[in-house]
Design a protein around this motif. Sequence first.
Motif, PDB file in Angstrom:
ATOM      1  N   ASP A   1       0.824  -1.208   0.000  1.00 25.09           N
ATOM      2  CA  ASP A   1       0.000   0.000   0.000  1.00 25.09           C
ATOM      3  C   ASP A   1       0.862   1.264   0.000  1.00 25.09           C
ATOM      4  O   ASP A   1       0.529   2.254  -0.648  1.00 25.09           O
ATOM      5  N   LYS A   2       1.973   1.251   0.722  1.00 22.27           N
ATOM      6  CA  LYS A   2       2.871   2.408   0.814  1.00 22.27           C
ATOM      7  C   LYS A   2       3.552   2.727  -0.511  1.00 22.27           C
ATOM      8  O   LYS A   2       3.852   3.883  -0.804  1.00 22.27           O
ATOM      9  N   LYS A   3       3.826   1.702  -1.310  1.00 18.46           N
ATOM     10  CA  LYS A   3       4.527   1.893  -2.578  1.00 18.46           C
ATOM     11  C   LYS A   3       3.883   2.971  -3.440  1.00 18.46           C
ATOM     12  O   LYS A   3       4.565   3.708  -4.134  1.00 18.46           O
ATOM     13  N   LYS A   4       2.585   3.059  -3.381  1.00 19.40           N
ATOM     14  CA  LYS A   4       1.838   4.009  -4.209  1.00 19.40           C
ATOM     15  C   LYS A   4       2.156   5.463  -3.865  1.00 19.40           C
ATOM     16  O   LYS A   4       1.910   6.360  -4.651  1.00 19.40           O
ATOM     17  N   LEU A   5       2.696   5.692  -2.690  1.00 17.41           N
ATOM     18  CA  LEU A   5       2.964   7.050  -2.219  1.00 17.41           C
ATOM     19  C   LEU A   5       4.332   7.592  -2.652  1.00 17.41           C
ATOM     20  O   LEU A   5       4.639   8.753  -2.405  1.00 17.41           O
ATOM     21  N   TYR A   6       5.146   6.756  -3.274  1.00 17.47           N
ATOM     22  CA  TYR A   6       6.509   7.137  -3.611  1.00 17.47           C
ATOM     23  C   TYR A   6       6.700   7.303  -5.114  1.00 17.47           C
ATOM     24  O   TYR A   6       6.197   6.498  -5.891  1.00 17.47           O
ATOM     25  N   PRO A   7       7.437   8.329  -5.536  1.00 16.99           N
ATOM     26  CA  PRO A   7       7.643   8.573  -6.965  1.00 16.99           C
ATOM     27  C   PRO A   7       8.219   7.380  -7.739  1.00 16.99           C
ATOM     28  O   PRO A   7       7.831   7.138  -8.871  1.00 16.99           O
ATOM     29  N   LEU A   8       9.137   6.635  -7.138  1.00 17.92           N
ATOM     30  CA  LEU A   8       9.718   5.485  -7.829  1.00 17.92           C
ATOM     31  C   LEU A   8       8.906   4.214  -7.616  1.00 17.92           C
ATOM     32  O   LEU A   8       9.254   3.155  -8.130  1.00 17.92           O
ATOM     33  N   GLY A   9       7.866   4.310  -6.824  1.00 13.88           N
ATOM     34  CA  GLY A   9       6.927   3.205  -6.675  1.00 13.88           C
ATOM     35  C   GLY A   9       7.386   2.019  -5.865  1.00 13.88           C
ATOM     36  O   GLY A   9       6.966   0.894  -6.107  1.00 13.88           O
ATOM     37  N   ARG A  10       8.258   2.254  -4.885  1.00 13.93           N
ATOM     38  CA  ARG A  10       8.680   1.141  -4.035  1.00 13.93           C
ATOM     39  C   ARG A  10       9.111   1.632  -2.661  1.00 13.93           C
ATOM     40  O   ARG A  10       9.432   2.809  -2.485  1.00 13.93           O
ATOM     41  N   ILE A  11       9.129   0.708  -1.725  1.00 10.39           N
ATOM     42  CA  ILE A  11       9.628   0.975  -0.378  1.00 10.39           C
ATOM     43  C   ILE A  11      11.148   0.830  -0.427  1.00 10.39           C
ATOM     44  O   ILE A  11      11.681   0.017  -1.188  1.00 10.39           O
ATOM     45  N   GLY A  12      11.842   1.578   0.396  1.00 10.50           N
ATOM     46  CA  GLY A  12      13.301   1.509   0.414  1.00 10.50           C
ATOM     47  C   GLY A  12      13.822   0.197   0.961  1.00 10.50           C
ATOM     48  O   GLY A  12      13.138  -0.509   1.694  1.00 10.50           O
ATOM     49  N   ASP A  13      15.043  -0.100   0.613  1.00  9.84           N
ATOM     50  CA  ASP A  13      15.757  -1.276   1.111  1.00  9.84           C
ATOM     51  C   ASP A  13      16.980  -0.758   1.866  1.00  9.84           C
ATOM     52  O   ASP A  13      17.792  -0.020   1.301  1.00  9.84           O
ATOM     53  N   ALA A  14      17.089  -1.134   3.115  1.00  7.44           N
ATOM     54  CA  ALA A  14      18.172  -0.603   3.956  1.00  7.44           C
ATOM     55  C   ALA A  14      19.547  -0.859   3.351  1.00  7.44           C
ATOM     56  O   ALA A  14      20.393   0.037   3.321  1.00  7.44           O
ATOM     57  N   LYS A  15      19.784  -2.066   2.869  1.00  2.00           N
ATOM     58  CA  LYS A  15      21.104  -2.409   2.330  1.00  2.00           C
ATOM     59  C   LYS A  15      21.366  -1.757   0.980  1.00  2.00           C
ATOM     60  O   LYS A  15      22.459  -1.287   0.712  1.00  2.00           O
ATOM     61  N   LYS A  16      20.369  -1.728   0.121  1.00  2.00           N
ATOM     62  CA  LYS A  16      20.567  -1.202  -1.230  1.00  2.00           C
ATOM     63  C   LYS A  16      20.449   0.318  -1.305  1.00  2.00           C
ATOM     64  O   LYS A  16      21.154   0.961  -2.070  1.00  2.00           O
ATOM     65  N   ASP A  17      19.551   0.891  -0.531  1.00  3.38           N
ATOM     66  CA  ASP A  17      19.230   2.309  -0.693  1.00  3.38           C
ATOM     67  C   ASP A  17      19.820   3.228   0.374  1.00  3.38           C
ATOM     68  O   ASP A  17      20.144   4.365   0.088  1.00  3.38           O
ATOM     69  N   ILE A  18      19.933   2.765   1.577  1.00  3.33           N
ATOM     70  CA  ILE A  18      20.377   3.624   2.679  1.00  3.33           C
ATOM     71  C   ILE A  18      21.861   3.432   2.993  1.00  3.33           C
ATOM     72  O   ILE A  18      22.594   4.388   3.241  1.00  3.33           O
ATOM     73  N   ALA A  19      22.323   2.197   2.973  1.00  2.91           N
ATOM     74  CA  ALA A  19      23.692   1.881   3.390  1.00  2.91           C
ATOM     75  C   ALA A  19      24.749   2.632   2.589  1.00  2.91           C
ATOM     76  O   ALA A  19      25.762   3.062   3.151  1.00  2.91           O
ATOM     77  N   SER A  20      24.532   2.820   1.303  1.00  3.08           N
ATOM     78  CA  SER A  20      25.556   3.489   0.485  1.00  3.08           C
ATOM     79  C   SER A  20      25.754   4.945   0.905  1.00  3.08           C
ATOM     80  O   SER A  20      26.872   5.466   0.860  1.00  3.08           O
ATOM     81  N   THR A  21      24.687   5.597   1.319  1.00  5.54           N
ATOM     82  CA  THR A  21      24.820   6.978   1.802  1.00  5.54           C
ATOM     83  C   THR A  21      25.599   6.996   3.113  1.00  5.54           C
ATOM     84  O   THR A  21      26.469   7.846   3.319  1.00  5.54           O
ATOM     85  N   ILE A  22      25.302   6.065   3.984  1.00  2.00           N
ATOM     86  CA  ILE A  22      26.022   5.972   5.263  1.00  2.00           C
ATOM     87  C   ILE A  22      27.487   5.623   5.026  1.00  2.00           C
ATOM     88  O   ILE A  22      28.383   6.212   5.649  1.00  2.00           O
ATOM     89  N   GLU A  23      27.745   4.700   4.104  1.00  4.07           N
ATOM     90  CA  GLU A  23      29.131   4.353   3.769  1.00  4.07           C
ATOM     91  C   GLU A  23      29.890   5.572   3.273  1.00  4.07           C
ATOM     92  O   GLU A  23      31.054   5.777   3.636  1.00  4.07           O
ATOM     93  N   PHE A  24      29.248   6.377   2.434  1.00  4.14           N
ATOM     94  CA  PHE A  24      29.872   7.607   1.946  1.00  4.14           C
ATOM     95  C   PHE A  24      30.240   8.519   3.119  1.00  4.14           C
ATOM     96  O   PHE A  24      31.353   9.040   3.189  1.00  4.14           O
ATOM     97  N   LEU A  25      29.307   8.708   4.045  1.00  2.00           N
ATOM     98  CA  LEU A  25      29.563   9.608   5.174  1.00  2.00           C
ATOM     99  C   LEU A  25      30.641   9.076   6.115  1.00  2.00           C
ATOM    100  O   LEU A  25      31.314   9.859   6.790  1.00  2.00           O
ATOM    101  N   LEU A  26      30.823   7.781   6.150  1.00  2.00           N
ATOM    102  CA  LEU A  26      31.872   7.182   6.985  1.00  2.00           C
ATOM    103  C   LEU A  26      33.229   7.144   6.282  1.00  2.00           C
ATOM    104  O   LEU A  26      34.245   6.907   6.927  1.00  2.00           O
TER     105      LEU A  26
END
Length: 92
Positions: free
Chosen positions: A47-72
């Motif tokens: 149901d949440k997917k419909k609310l996002y421009p790319l049409g999906r829920i985020g994935d911690a490993k694929k979508d968030i971790a790379s930003t954190i890795e960059f900051l570290l």
Amino acid sequence: MLTKYMGQELGKYNIRVNSVNSAAVYTNIYIASGDYTQKGYDKWSEDKKKLYPLGRIGDAKKDIASTIEFLLSDKSLWTTGSIYLVDDGKSI
């Protein structure tokens, strides 16, 4: 504002402060805590997917971790007080 303030204040100690602000990210924490069954959580996510421009829920490993890795990493040594919106455009 806390991120910006702390980045300003702690810079003199060579401490960098940044934040990664995500939107909904698929994780098993809700199932493990008993808040949802797997079936219920999958329905919520669908149901949440419909609310996002790319049409999906985020994935911690694929979508968030790379930003954190960059900051570290050394690639962000001159970055402080920054807020990274990793939210599939939800905030726009």
